[in-house]
Design an enzyme around this catalytic site. Structure first.
Site, PDB file in Angstrom:
ATOM      1  N   LYS A  86       0.832  -1.206   0.000  1.00 58.87           N
ATOM      2  CA  LYS A  86       0.000   0.000   0.000  1.00 58.87           C
ATOM      3  C   LYS A  86       0.862   1.250   0.000  1.00 58.87           C
ATOM      4  CE  LYS A  86      -3.951  -1.721   2.523  1.00 58.87           C
ATOM      5  NZ  LYS A  86      -4.753  -1.618   3.715  1.00 58.87           N
ATOM      6  N   ARG A  87       2.070   1.078   0.467  1.00 55.39           N
ATOM      7  CA  ARG A  87       2.924   2.259   0.592  1.00 55.39           C
ATOM      8  C   ARG A  87       3.583   2.655  -0.727  1.00 55.39           C
ATOM      9  NH1 ARG A  87       2.206   0.969   5.724  1.00 55.39           N
ATOM     10  NH2 ARG A  87       2.712  -1.181   5.283  1.00 55.39           N
TER      11      ARG A  87
END
Ligand code: GLU
Length: 487
Positions: free
Chosen positions: A256-257
């Site tokens: 997600k980062r």
């Protein structure tokens, strides 16, 4: 079909910075279910974790969802009968629910300090067992909790988990049984008085009438908490479906980062929303045959939860690129123009974004491009200043300097002819092909030196198109600059 009419789904992101493709898929699938069944779709912002919220996080999510073509019946920007749709504005509602659970004996205050809990966790680790919080016996009284709070200690509220297994009836993964000894008394209210995700999420889904919960597989292991909370609060159970994980091509979970899996990054990189939507739709879902191309409206018709698979989805960037190339080729001129303008407005580029006629011309001469970034890479140099764009040394060597400067010689001769040529497509074409015939040179041996001279490299739109966009003065100025290059 009355049941379908009341179907209600939701997308409840935390505003942690940007909408990534995993979130976009969850939003899309929930939207498709609601729209396909004539139900309702809610956008709710789960912003109770102060540390994770970023400024404008909500606006960015709304911007990205809208760009994908999604809309919602209730949400922070459109309101609705169950507002607020920002959890940070609903703290009193959660406090009331926690109070109710405490009163009914479903929850209790727990007084362990974070250090004590850490210690217990370490002990469990050392003994190679999973840490499970053990319910104190007797439970701290309300008076003890208050005294601890007064003394500045961290007091949380925990939910009393049942002493029997809980079963999640998942529409993708099937019946998932969580054994009694895997359940623990989870926190529902943090020491700062804020609700945890579980409590707020369950309360809101129930109060907002959400009856179908579809989210990422990472939440499957949490659903038992939501089921038992609902039971204790006397709320009906919703339907559950969890979506398979999305992996990168190396088989690692998409992080997600990683900022480049953000919806906005794809927009900025020159993708069309319809291509991204089509691609995202196939991350874990398929219509049951080999068909791969869908519009949003077609997806609405076809989408069915029963066709969501359990196996991990693969995020294949080459496939996305192919989808985008096809979507660009299929898009009508107006659609393409507005998306191209949007792309240019988000990126630094010398291409004049306000000259629509010119932009249409650029789109027409770069047909077959994969993303708008390709156009920018190919055409940007045409709008840079004539005396500062870079010459690629390799291109100069290969096309101009090789064979005792044969390319330079061609260029010098052509410069004289071009100076006299009428600056029209046909005339330019005739001028160049006459030269080729007289000199018995193939077109490539003539077009490439001009191309390198006026763009600095070997890749550009067709040579006549390139010259037409540049115009006579710029063309000649660039050729002159090129002829001055050190040999
Ligand atoms: N706020 C949670 C998230 O960030 C929502 C999870 C859910 O759908 O329950 O993904």
């Amino acid at each position: 079909m009355t049941q379908n009419l009341t179907l209600k789904t939701r997308f409840p992101p935390s505003p942690t910075g940007f909408l990534h493709v995993g979130g976009a898929r969850t939003a899309l699938f929930n939207w498709l279910i609601a729209r396909g069944a004539g139900g309702k779709f809610i956008l709710r912002i789960e912003d109770t974790d102060q540390a994770r919220n970023v400024p404008e996080g909500t606006e960015k999510i709304i911007r990205d969802l809208k760009w994908l073509g999604l809309d919602w019946d209730e949400g922070p920007d459109v309101g609705g009968p169950h507002g607020s749709y920002l959890q940070s504005q609903r703290l009193d509602i959660y406090a009331q629910h926690v109070h109710k659970l405490l009163e009914a004996g479903w929850a209790y205050h727990a007084l362990e300090t974070p250090q004590q809990l850490d210690e217990l966790r370490k002990q469990a680790q050392a003994q190679k067992r999973t840490f499970r919080y053990l319910r104190p016996d007797p439970l701290p009284t309300a008076g003890e909790a208050e005294a601890a709070r007064q003394a500045g200690k961290a007091v949380v509220v925990r939910f009393k988990c049942p002493d029997e297994s809980v079963s999640v009836n998942d529409e993708v993964f099937g019946q998932v049984e969580i054994a009694a000894d895997e359940l623990d008394d989870f926190v529902i209210q943090k020491a700062d008085g804020y609700p945890t995700y579980h409590l707020a999420n369950v309360v809101d889904d129930a109060l907002m009438g959400v009856n179908f919960i579809l989210r990422g597989q990472e939440f499957l292991g949490q659903s038992w908490r939501h089921i038992v909370l609902r039971r204790a609060l006397g709320y009906e159970q919703p339907r559950y479906a969890h979506l398979p994980l999305i992996m990168d091509m190396q088989g690692k979970k998409l992080s997600k980062r990683e900022a480049d899996i953000g919806v906005y990054s794809f927009r900025k990189a020159g993708f069309l929303p319809e291509a991204l939507v089509n691609f995202i739709a196939l991350l874990g879902w398929s219509p049951g045959d080999n068909r791969e191309k869908f519009t949003l409206a077609e997806l609405c018709e076809l989408f069915d939860v029963s066709n969501i698979g359990k196996s991990n989805a693969k995020f294949d960037r080459d496939k996305l690129l192919a989808f985008n190339t096809a979507a660009c080729a299929a898009a009508g001129p107006e659609r393409l123009l507005s998306s191209f303008k949007d792309y240019l407005s988000l990126n630094e580029t010398p291409i004049p974004a306000d000259d629509e006629g010119l932009l249409c011309q650029i789109l027409a001469i770069t047909k077959g491009f994969r993303t708008f970034a390709d156009i920018r890479a190919k055409c940007g140099v045409l709008f840079e200043s004539d005396n500062t764009f870079d010459y690629d040394p390799k291109a100069v060597k290969k096309v101009l300097a090789k064979n005792d400067g044969a390319g330079f010689a061609v260029l010098a001769e052509l410069r004289r002819m071009l100076a006299r040529c009428d600056w029209q497509g046909e005339a330019l074409e005739a001028c160049i092909s006459d030269y080729c015939q007289t000199k018995e040179l193939p077109m490539g041996k003539v077009a490439q030196p001009i191309r390198v001279a006026v763009t600095g490299r070997t890749l550009s739109p067709g040579i006549i198109d390139t010259l037409m966009i540049l115009g006579r003065d710029k063309t000649l100025a660039r050729i002159d600059r090129c002829l001055q290059l050190p040999r």
